[in-house]
Design a protein around this motif. Structure first.
Motif, PDB file in Angstrom:
ATOM      1  N   CYS A  81       0.830  -1.198   0.000  1.00 56.40           N
ATOM      2  CA  CYS A  81       0.000   0.000   0.000  1.00 56.40           C
ATOM      3  C   CYS A  81       0.863   1.246   0.000  1.00 56.40           C
ATOM      4  O   CYS A  81       0.408   2.318   0.361  1.00 56.40           O
ATOM      5  N   GLY A  82       2.122   1.117  -0.402  1.00 58.05           N
ATOM      6  CA  GLY A  82       2.948   2.300  -0.607  1.00 58.05           C
ATOM      7  C   GLY A  82       2.335   3.162  -1.695  1.00 58.05           C
ATOM      8  O   GLY A  82       1.610   2.680  -2.553  1.00 58.05           O
ATOM      9  N   ASP A  83       2.592   4.422  -1.661  1.00 58.89           N
ATOM     10  CA  ASP A  83       1.971   5.363  -2.593  1.00 58.89           C
ATOM     11  C   ASP A  83       2.653   5.302  -3.954  1.00 58.89           C
ATOM     12  O   ASP A  83       3.796   5.710  -4.101  1.00 58.89           O
ATOM     13  N   PRO A  84       1.959   4.794  -4.995  1.00 66.28           N
ATOM     14  CA  PRO A  84       2.585   4.717  -6.314  1.00 66.28           C
ATOM     15  C   PRO A  84       2.898   6.088  -6.898  1.00 66.28           C
ATOM     16  O   PRO A  84       3.720   6.205  -7.791  1.00 66.28           O
ATOM     17  N   GLN A  85       2.240   7.137  -6.382  1.00 66.30           N
ATOM     18  CA  GLN A  85       2.535   8.483  -6.874  1.00 66.30           C
ATOM     19  C   GLN A  85       3.937   8.930  -6.486  1.00 66.30           C
ATOM     20  O   GLN A  85       4.493   9.828  -7.089  1.00 66.30           O
ATOM     21  N   LYS A  86       4.508   8.344  -5.461  1.00 65.08           N
ATOM     22  CA  LYS A  86       5.844   8.703  -5.006  1.00 65.08           C
ATOM     23  C   LYS A  86       6.884   7.722  -5.544  1.00 65.08           C
ATOM     24  O   LYS A  86       8.006   7.678  -5.073  1.00 65.08           O
ATOM     25  N   GLY A  87       6.491   6.917  -6.506  1.00 63.00           N
ATOM     26  CA  GLY A  87       7.383   5.937  -7.078  1.00 63.00           C
ATOM     27  C   GLY A  87       7.627   6.206  -8.550  1.00 63.00           C
ATOM     28  O   GLY A  87       7.136   7.178  -9.111  1.00 63.00           O
ATOM     29  N   GLY A  88       8.390   5.318  -9.153  1.00 63.78           N
ATOM     30  CA  GLY A  88       8.688   5.452 -10.562  1.00 63.78           C
ATOM     31  C   GLY A  88       8.801   4.099 -11.222  1.00 63.78           C
ATOM     32  O   GLY A  88       9.007   3.088 -10.563  1.00 63.78           O
ATOM     33  N   VAL A  89       8.664   4.086 -12.542  1.00 63.39           N
ATOM     34  CA  VAL A  89       8.726   2.838 -13.296  1.00 63.39           C
ATOM     35  C   VAL A  89       9.598   3.046 -14.532  1.00 63.39           C
ATOM     36  O   VAL A  89       9.663   4.140 -15.088  1.00 63.39           O
ATOM     37  N   THR A  90      10.283   1.996 -14.940  1.00 63.71           N
ATOM     38  CA  THR A  90      11.064   2.002 -16.170  1.00 63.71           C
ATOM     39  C   THR A  90      11.010   0.608 -16.780  1.00 63.71           C
ATOM     40  O   THR A  90      10.597  -0.355 -16.128  1.00 63.71           O
ATOM     41  N   ARG A  91      11.410   0.492 -18.034  1.00 58.15           N
ATOM     42  CA  ARG A  91      11.413  -0.811 -18.717  1.00 58.15           C
ATOM     43  C   ARG A  91      12.801  -1.446 -18.658  1.00 58.15           C
ATOM     44  O   ARG A  91      13.807  -0.756 -18.579  1.00 58.15           O
ATOM     45  N   TRP A  92      12.808  -2.768 -18.707  1.00 57.20           N
ATOM     46  CA  TRP A  92      14.034  -3.552 -18.648  1.00 57.20           C
ATOM     47  C   TRP A  92      13.927  -4.674 -19.671  1.00 57.20           C
ATOM     48  O   TRP A  92      12.840  -5.010 -20.117  1.00 57.20           O
ATOM     49  N   LEU A  93      15.022  -5.243 -20.063  1.00 50.68           N
ATOM     50  CA  LEU A  93      15.065  -6.345 -21.029  1.00 50.68           C
ATOM     51  C   LEU A  93      14.407  -5.963 -22.352  1.00 50.68           C
ATOM     52  O   LEU A  93      13.558  -6.676 -22.873  1.00 50.68           O
ATOM     53  N   GLY A  94      14.790  -4.819 -22.872  1.00 52.69           N
ATOM     54  CA  GLY A  94      14.259  -4.384 -24.156  1.00 52.69           C
ATOM     55  C   GLY A  94      12.755  -4.191 -24.145  1.00 52.69           C
ATOM     56  O   GLY A  94      12.092  -4.421 -25.150  1.00 52.69           O
ATOM     57  N   GLY A  95      12.215  -3.782 -22.999  1.00 51.52           N
ATOM     58  CA  GLY A  95      10.788  -3.535 -22.886  1.00 51.52           C
ATOM     59  C   GLY A  95       9.982  -4.749 -22.474  1.00 51.52           C
ATOM     60  O   GLY A  95       8.770  -4.671 -22.347  1.00 51.52           O
ATOM     61  N   GLN A  96      10.616  -5.896 -22.258  1.00 54.14           N
ATOM     62  CA  GLN A  96       9.904  -7.116 -21.898  1.00 54.14           C
ATOM     63  C   GLN A  96       9.602  -7.206 -20.407  1.00 54.14           C
ATOM     64  O   GLN A  96       8.851  -8.086 -19.986  1.00 54.14           O
ATOM     65  N   ALA A  97      10.193  -6.344 -19.603  1.00 56.38           N
ATOM     66  CA  ALA A  97       9.976  -6.380 -18.162  1.00 56.38           C
ATOM     67  C   ALA A  97       9.876  -4.952 -17.638  1.00 56.38           C
ATOM     68  O   ALA A  97      10.320  -4.004 -18.288  1.00 56.38           O
ATOM     69  N   LEU A  98       9.282  -4.813 -16.449  1.00 57.87           N
ATOM     70  CA  LEU A  98       9.138  -3.512 -15.811  1.00 57.87           C
ATOM     71  C   LEU A  98       9.889  -3.496 -14.485  1.00 57.87           C
ATOM     72  O   LEU A  98       9.956  -4.511 -13.787  1.00 57.87           O
ATOM     73  N   VAL A  99      10.411  -2.330 -14.152  1.00 53.58           N
ATOM     74  CA  VAL A  99      11.058  -2.080 -12.862  1.00 53.58           C
ATOM     75  C   VAL A  99      10.254  -0.978 -12.183  1.00 53.58           C
ATOM     76  O   VAL A  99       9.988   0.056 -12.792  1.00 53.58           O
ATOM     77  N   PHE A 100       9.853  -1.215 -10.937  1.00 49.40           N
ATOM     78  CA  PHE A 100       9.088  -0.237 -10.177  1.00 49.40           C
ATOM     79  C   PHE A 100       9.751  -0.040  -8.822  1.00 49.40           C
ATOM     80  O   PHE A 100      10.190  -1.012  -8.204  1.00 49.40           O
ATOM     81  N   ALA A 101       9.840   1.200  -8.372  1.00 48.18           N
ATOM     82  CA  ALA A 101      10.418   1.484  -7.059  1.00 48.18           C
ATOM     83  C   ALA A 101       9.537   2.487  -6.340  1.00 48.18           C
ATOM     84  O   ALA A 101       9.042   3.436  -6.941  1.00 48.18           O
ATOM     85  N   ASN A 102       9.327   2.255  -5.033  1.00 51.13           N
ATOM     86  CA  ASN A 102       8.583   3.197  -4.198  1.00 51.13           C
ATOM     87  C   ASN A 102       8.784   2.840  -2.731  1.00 51.13           C
ATOM     88  O   ASN A 102       9.528   1.913  -2.406  1.00 51.13           O
ATOM     89  N   ALA A 103       8.120   3.591  -1.858  1.00 54.45           N
ATOM     90  CA  ALA A 103       8.104   3.237  -0.443  1.00 54.45           C
ATOM     91  C   ALA A 103       7.279   1.961  -0.319  1.00 54.45           C
ATOM     92  O   ALA A 103       6.167   1.884  -0.819  1.00 54.45           O
ATOM     93  N   GLY A 104       7.829   0.954   0.325  1.00 55.31           N
ATOM     94  CA  GLY A 104       7.172  -0.348   0.352  1.00 55.31           C
ATOM     95  C   GLY A 104       6.310  -0.582   1.567  1.00 55.31           C
ATOM     96  O   GLY A 104       6.198  -1.718   2.019  1.00 55.31           O
ATOM     97  N   THR A 105       5.690   0.462   2.110  1.00 55.20           N
ATOM     98  CA  THR A 105       4.887   0.301   3.313  1.00 55.20           C
ATOM     99  C   THR A 105       3.758   1.321   3.338  1.00 55.20           C
ATOM    100  O   THR A 105       3.788   2.322   2.618  1.00 55.20           O
ATOM    101  N   CYS A 106       2.788   1.077   4.190  1.00 53.55           N
ATOM    102  CA  CYS A 106       1.684   2.013   4.404  1.00 53.55           C
ATOM    103  C   CYS A 106       2.028   3.046   5.466  1.00 53.55           C
ATOM    104  O   CYS A 106       1.229   3.925   5.755  1.00 53.55           O
TER     105      CYS A 106
END
Length: 104
Positions: A9-34
């Motif tokens: 339930c971390g806030d996805p608005q405070k996170g970011g996403v990027t692609r990996w493996l030529g667009g075949q995978a996603l990387v997401f980072a954020n605060a991992g807690t409520c």
């Protein structure tokens, strides 16, 4: 992305996403807690964001995050630490997939 799609339930608005493996995978980072801006976590999805089975805690502190794929194949995660500084973690995605805790 919603909080439910990353398994926390971390806030996805405070996170970011990027692609990996030529667009075949996603990387997401954020605060991992409520419970505030803590537990900076990076997650990997191999099915275009349907599931996020691979995760690694980077730091017990945290805030706003931005992941980026680096030229050497690692994930760079820039994140707010302690509310007044910026940190950078360099993570090997292969180690996250193996469940190993390795970052610098």
């Amino acid at each position: 992305l919603t909080a439910r799609c990353v398994g926390c339930c971390g806030d996805p608005q405070k996170g970011g996403v990027t692609r990996w493996l030529g667009g075949q995978a996603l990387v997401f980072a954020n605060a991992g807690t409520c419970h505030g801006r803590v537990d900076t976590t990076v997650r990997l999805s191999l099915d275009n964001g349907k599931t996020w089975p691979h995760a690694q805690l980077l730091d017990t502190e945290g805030g706003y995050t931005t992941p980026q794929m680096l030229d050497d194949g690692h994930i760079g995660v820039m994140y707010e630490k302690g509310g007044c500084s910026i940190s950078l973690a360099k993570v090997d995605p292969a180690q996250i997939l193996k469940g190993e805790v390795l970052h610098s």
